[in-house]
Design a protein around this motif. Structure first.
Motif, PDB file in Angstrom:
ATOM      1  N   LYS A  12       0.828  -1.201   0.000  1.00  0.00           N
ATOM      2  CA  LYS A  12       0.000   0.000   0.000  1.00  0.00           C
ATOM      3  C   LYS A  12       0.867   1.258   0.000  1.00  0.00           C
ATOM      4  N   PRO A  13       1.290   1.691  -1.191  1.00  0.00           N
ATOM      5  CA  PRO A  13       2.085   2.924  -1.249  1.00  0.00           C
ATOM      6  C   PRO A  13       1.208   4.148  -0.970  1.00  0.00           C
ATOM      7  N   ALA A  14       1.825   5.234  -0.564  1.00  0.00           N
ATOM      8  CA  ALA A  14       1.096   6.487  -0.324  1.00  0.00           C
ATOM      9  C   ALA A  14       0.513   6.979  -1.641  1.00  0.00           C
ATOM     10  N   PRO A  15      -0.591   7.726  -1.577  1.00  0.00           N
ATOM     11  CA  PRO A  15      -1.197   8.252  -2.809  1.00  0.00           C
ATOM     12  C   PRO A  15      -0.193   9.077  -3.624  1.00  0.00           C
ATOM     13  N   GLY A  16      -0.163   8.810  -4.918  1.00  0.00           N
ATOM     14  CA  GLY A  16       0.745   9.530  -5.805  1.00  0.00           C
ATOM     15  C   GLY A  16       2.149   8.965  -5.849  1.00  0.00           C
ATOM     16  N   GLN A  17       2.423   7.911  -5.075  1.00  0.00           N
ATOM     17  CA  GLN A  17       3.751   7.303  -5.078  1.00  0.00           C
ATOM     18  C   GLN A  17       3.669   5.881  -5.607  1.00  0.00           C
ATOM     19  N   GLU A  18       4.787   5.422  -6.160  1.00  0.00           N
ATOM     20  CA  GLU A  18       4.850   4.043  -6.624  1.00  0.00           C
ATOM     21  C   GLU A  18       5.266   3.135  -5.476  1.00  0.00           C
ATOM     22  N   ALA A  19       4.902   1.882  -5.595  1.00  0.00           N
ATOM     23  CA  ALA A  19       5.301   0.902  -4.593  1.00  0.00           C
ATOM     24  C   ALA A  19       6.816   0.736  -4.625  1.00  0.00           C
ATOM     25  N   GLU A  20       7.441   0.743  -3.462  1.00  0.00           N
ATOM     26  CA  GLU A  20       8.888   0.561  -3.409  1.00  0.00           C
ATOM     27  C   GLU A  20       9.232  -0.900  -3.189  1.00  0.00           C
ATOM     28  N   GLU A  21      10.427  -1.278  -3.622  1.00  0.00           N
ATOM     29  CA  GLU A  21      10.884  -2.655  -3.466  1.00  0.00           C
ATOM     30  C   GLU A  21      11.446  -2.853  -2.066  1.00  0.00           C
ATOM     31  N   ILE A  22      11.048  -3.956  -1.436  1.00  0.00           N
ATOM     32  CA  ILE A  22      11.473  -4.284  -0.077  1.00  0.00           C
ATOM     33  C   ILE A  22      11.993  -5.716  -0.073  1.00  0.00           C
ATOM     34  N   ILE A  34       3.680 -19.797  -6.710  1.00  0.00           N
ATOM     35  CA  ILE A  34       4.391 -18.669  -7.305  1.00  0.00           C
ATOM     36  C   ILE A  34       4.010 -18.663  -8.781  1.00  0.00           C
ATOM     37  N   LYS A  35       3.412 -17.557  -9.217  1.00  0.00           N
ATOM     38  CA  LYS A  35       2.913 -17.448 -10.585  1.00  0.00           C
ATOM     39  C   LYS A  35       3.591 -16.281 -11.296  1.00  0.00           C
ATOM     40  N   PRO A  36       4.113 -16.488 -12.499  1.00  0.00           N
ATOM     41  CA  PRO A  36       4.705 -15.367 -13.258  1.00  0.00           C
ATOM     42  C   PRO A  36       3.615 -14.363 -13.658  1.00  0.00           C
ATOM     43  N   ILE A  37       3.902 -13.068 -13.494  1.00  0.00           N
ATOM     44  CA  ILE A  37       2.974 -11.996 -13.863  1.00  0.00           C
ATOM     45  C   ILE A  37       3.757 -10.853 -14.502  1.00  0.00           C
ATOM     46  N   ARG A  38       3.037  -9.880 -15.052  1.00  0.00           N
ATOM     47  CA  ARG A  38       3.636  -8.637 -15.529  1.00  0.00           C
ATOM     48  C   ARG A  38       3.259  -7.545 -14.545  1.00  0.00           C
ATOM     49  N   ILE A  39       4.220  -6.719 -14.166  1.00  0.00           N
ATOM     50  CA  ILE A  39       3.998  -5.628 -13.227  1.00  0.00           C
ATOM     51  C   ILE A  39       4.283  -4.323 -13.950  1.00  0.00           C
ATOM     52  N   SER A  40       3.283  -3.441 -13.988  1.00  0.00           N
ATOM     53  CA  SER A  40       3.484  -2.171 -14.681  1.00  0.00           C
ATOM     54  C   SER A  40       3.966  -1.111 -13.702  1.00  0.00           C
ATOM     55  N   ARG A  41       4.975  -0.399 -14.118  1.00  0.00           N
ATOM     56  CA  ARG A  41       5.516   0.742 -13.385  1.00  0.00           C
ATOM     57  C   ARG A  41       5.333   1.961 -14.276  1.00  0.00           C
ATOM     58  N   SER A  42       5.520   3.148 -13.737  1.00  0.00           N
ATOM     59  CA  SER A  42       5.319   4.342 -14.556  1.00  0.00           C
ATOM     60  C   SER A  42       6.321   4.437 -15.704  1.00  0.00           C
ATOM     61  N   ASP A  43       7.518   3.887 -15.503  1.00  0.00           N
ATOM     62  CA  ASP A  43       8.556   4.016 -16.528  1.00  0.00           C
ATOM     63  C   ASP A  43       8.868   2.732 -17.277  1.00  0.00           C
ATOM     64  N   LYS A  44       8.345   1.578 -16.822  1.00  0.00           N
ATOM     65  CA  LYS A  44       8.680   0.319 -17.484  1.00  0.00           C
ATOM     66  C   LYS A  44       7.681  -0.772 -17.115  1.00  0.00           C
ATOM     67  N   LEU A  45       7.777  -1.866 -17.825  1.00  0.00           N
ATOM     68  CA  LEU A  45       6.979  -3.054 -17.572  1.00  0.00           C
ATOM     69  C   LEU A  45       7.936  -4.145 -17.121  1.00  0.00           C
ATOM     70  N   TYR A  59       1.503 -11.514  -2.417  1.00  0.00           N
ATOM     71  CA  TYR A  59       2.569 -10.529  -2.581  1.00  0.00           C
ATOM     72  C   TYR A  59       2.992 -10.474  -4.032  1.00  0.00           C
ATOM     73  N   ARG A  60       3.342  -9.270  -4.513  1.00  0.00           N
ATOM     74  CA  ARG A  60       3.934  -9.095  -5.842  1.00  0.00           C
ATOM     75  C   ARG A  60       5.438  -9.014  -5.642  1.00  0.00           C
ATOM     76  N   ALA A  61       6.172  -9.888  -6.290  1.00  0.00           N
ATOM     77  CA  ALA A  61       7.624  -9.936  -6.123  1.00  0.00           C
ATOM     78  C   ALA A  61       8.333  -9.578  -7.422  1.00  0.00           C
ATOM     79  N   ALA A  62       9.410  -8.812  -7.285  1.00  0.00           N
ATOM     80  CA  ALA A  62      10.254  -8.480  -8.433  1.00  0.00           C
ATOM     81  C   ALA A  62      11.340  -9.533  -8.609  1.00  0.00           C
ATOM     82  N   LYS A  63      11.806 -10.098  -7.503  1.00  0.00           N
ATOM     83  CA  LYS A  63      12.885 -11.097  -7.552  1.00  0.00           C
ATOM     84  C   LYS A  63      12.567 -12.226  -6.587  1.00  0.00           C
TER      85      LYS A  63
END
Length: 92
Positions: A12-22, A34-45, A59-63
């Motif tokens: 749950k990122p703050a309004p107007g902010q992107e989710a940060e990696e933890i 664990i299921k592969p998905i696409r995650i959209s960011r403001s600058d990339k997919l 949970y959405r995981a990058a790595k």
């Protein structure tokens, strides 16, 4: 118990902010799927993963750990290669 390090996005990122990696430790015995998905960011997919645990949380995981990545497939991690004119191409 088998703990491994995952890089997830805060839920749950703050309004107007992107989710940060933890970085977090998950007990592998408590992961259901664990299921592969696409995650959209403001600058990339990104290629990422949807992780479900035994307590019902998701949970959405990058790595994910390399030992799990080798089972799922390395093509599912990292940025998605997009060309500048990909919107003009027909869906296949």
């Amino acid at each position: 118990m088998k703990f491994k390090k995952f890089t997830i996005f805060n839920s749950k990122p703050a309004p107007g902010q992107e989710a940060e990696e933890i970085e977090v430790l998950f007990n592998l015995d408590h992961i259901i799927s664990i299921k592969p998905i696409r995650i959209s960011r403001s600058d990339k997919l990104l290629n990422g993963f949807w992780i479900r645990t035994t307590n019902g949380k998701k949970y959405r995981a990058a790595k994910i750990p390399d030992e799990l990545l080798s089972v799922i497939g390395e093509k599912y991690q990292g940025a998605v290669n997009m060309t500048a004119d990909s919107d003009d191409q027909p869906f296949q």
